[in-house]
Design a protein around this motif. Structure first.
Motif, PDB file in Angstrom:
ATOM      1  N   TYR A   1       0.832  -1.206   0.000  1.00 44.54           N
ATOM      2  CA  TYR A   1       0.000   0.000   0.000  1.00 44.54           C
ATOM      3  C   TYR A   1       0.868   1.258   0.000  1.00 44.54           C
ATOM      4  CZ  TYR A   1      -3.872  -3.154   0.861  1.00 44.54           C
ATOM      5  OH  TYR A   1      -4.796  -4.168   0.748  1.00 44.54           O
ATOM      6  N   SER A   2       2.006   1.200   0.693  1.00 42.16           N
ATOM      7  CA  SER A   2       2.935   2.337   0.698  1.00 42.16           C
ATOM      8  C   SER A   2       3.523   2.554  -0.688  1.00 42.16           C
ATOM      9  CB  SER A   2       4.058   2.115   1.715  1.00 42.16           C
ATOM     10  OG  SER A   2       3.544   2.101   3.020  1.00 42.16           O
TER      11      SER A   2
ATOM     12  N   LYS B   1       0.812   4.137  -2.910  1.00 39.58           N
ATOM     13  CA  LYS B   1       0.673   5.549  -2.521  1.00 39.58           C
ATOM     14  C   LYS B   1       1.823   6.377  -3.109  1.00 39.58           C
ATOM     15  CE  LYS B   1       0.208   8.431   1.618  1.00 39.58           C
ATOM     16  NZ  LYS B   1       0.207   8.437   3.082  1.00 39.58           N
TER      17      LYS B   1
END
Length: 122
Positions: A83-84, A87
């Motif tokens: 998810y990082s 992003k």
């Protein structure tokens, strides 16, 4: 035992043993179902990315001795949470990756062509 494959459907290669990385701290970006953050992408850490990550709330560079975490330094490899990575990609700040060391679970979050565009080991 679950088969460990990368996003290219090949055997997953280690990411880093110094520093020791991975959700299971085994050097691989293997991401089982219990790994909700999907630490599956093997990145090449740069000063710029580490600064961005810290500003985004994911400080990878500050050591945390009580968790035996030395902090990631520029030039090192590290299993980043999926998810990082997504992003960072959306912000135009994603780091280069080692695709042969990036677990197939990343394909749940981002397409293969995008991952290939960041690969430095194709």
């Amino acid at each position: 035992m679950q088969k460990k494959l990368n996003v290219l459907s090949e055997p997953l290669e280690p990411c880093s043993v110094n520093p020791l990385t991975g959700y299971y701290r085994d050097g691989c970006c293997f991401s089982g179902k219990e790994n909700a953050a999907i630490h599956a992408v093997c990145i090449y850490a740069t000063k710029e990315f580490l600064e961005y990550s810290k500003e985004a709330g994911n400080d990878l560079s500050t050591p945390i001795p009580e968790y035996n975490f030395p902090g990631v330094k520029p030039g090192e490899s590290w299993c980043l949470g999926g998810y990082s990575f997504v992003k960072a990609h959306q912000a135009g700040k994603a780091p280069q990756i080692f695709i042969h060391s990036t677990h197939e679970r990343m394909l749940e979050l981002i397409d293969l062509e995008t991952l290939k565009s960041y690969a430095i080991d194709l």
